[in-house]
Design an enzyme around this catalytic site. Structure first.
Site, PDB file in Angstrom:
ATOM      1  N   CYS A   8      12.482 -11.920 -11.014  1.00 33.57           N
ATOM      2  CA  CYS A   8      11.522 -12.478 -11.858  1.00 33.57           C
ATOM      3  C   CYS A   8      11.104 -14.117 -11.311  1.00 33.57           C
ATOM      4  CB  CYS A   8      11.907 -12.446 -13.068  1.00 33.57           C
ATOM      5  SG  CYS A   8      10.315 -12.361 -14.414  1.00 33.57           S
ATOM      6  N   ASP A 129      17.094  -9.718 -23.227  1.00 32.07           N
ATOM      7  CA  ASP A 129      17.120 -11.084 -22.701  1.00 32.07           C
ATOM      8  C   ASP A 129      18.073 -11.930 -23.699  1.00 32.07           C
ATOM      9  OD1 ASP A 129      16.746 -13.216 -21.016  1.00 32.07           O
ATOM     10  OD2 ASP A 129      14.685 -13.136 -21.325  1.00 32.07           O
TER      11      ASP A 129
END
Ligand SMILES: O=C(O)c1ccccc1NCC(=O)[C@H](O)[C@H](O)COP(=O)(O)O
Length: 211
Positions: A8, A129
């Site tokens: 990412c 996350d």
């Protein structure tokens, strides 16, 4: 079982090419203006053009307007949308591509909250996350044992937050996820990937077999 890898916060074409060559399954492009990994639509489109036939290009958004998200999907070649803000379940539809809903996990209550997104709209995958300040990309992990609470939910789960080449195998062994996601753990500086670290991260995941 093969665990997918999403790298990412790609901002440079050379890093995109390097990550695909390393074996990444997906790249994340960040459209959150406050992120140090933000990319303009023009740069995002150039990054998406590096996509190999079986790769996924995920646009990362935080509390963005639906019209802007739709425009980025249309103009930047995104194959999925990752909603990484405070979007409620009813906002997780209408982009014409599968949605990854990200939840920041501090404790069991956040995993219960994640369950409310299962079956909502176009949510195809959940991303758990850590609870870094600024929504994401902060290198903060969470208690991996909480992932087991979603084992019966019937939804693919991506594990993120504080992963790096040194701990990702342990994370995969502990959580047996659909995939893992990393931003800061494979960087020289925010938005600039460390090629050796990306290769080591992908290798660590892809050479770990589990049933
Ligand atoms: O990376 C960012 O700057 C970011 C900012 C705001 C929302 C999301 C962001 N990143 C999304 C990701 O999917 C990251 O890979 C994830 O948060 C894990 O980051 P890290 O702990 O640095 O690996």
């Amino acid at each position: 079982m093969s665990t997918r890898v999403k790298i990412c916060g790609i901002t440079r074409v050379e890093d995109a090419r390097m990550a695909w060559a390393a074996g990444a399954d997906a790249l994340g492009l960040n459209f959150y203006l406050r992120s140090p990994r933000y990319v303009t639509p023009e740069v995002a489109a150039a990054l998406a053009r590096t996509r190999p036939a079986l790769g996924a290009v995920v646009g990362v958004f935080v509390n963005e307007s639906p019209d802007v998200i739709r425009a980025r999907v249309r103009d930047c070649g995104l194959t999925s949308v990752q909603l990484h803000g405070d979007e409620p379940p009813e906002a997780c539809a209408g982009y014409g591509v599968p949605i990854i809903k990200a939840l920041r996990v501090r404790g069991p209550e956040d995993v219960e909250k994640a369950r409310t997104y299962v079956g909502a709209g176009d949510v195809a995958t959940l991303l758990l996350d850590g609870a870094a300040p600024g929504y994401g990309g902060g290198g903060v992990g969470f208690d991996w044992s909480l992932v087991a609470r979603l084992a019966d939910a019937g939804v693919p789960v991506l594990v993120a937050g504080g992963l790096n080449p040194g701990n990702v195998r342990e994370a995969v062994r502990a959580t047996r996820p659909y995939g893992v996601d990393v931003a800061s753990g494979v960087e020289v500086s925010p938005g600039v990937k460390d090629a050796e670290a990306v290769r080591a991260f992908v290798r660590a995941v892809k050479t770990l077999a589990w049933e």
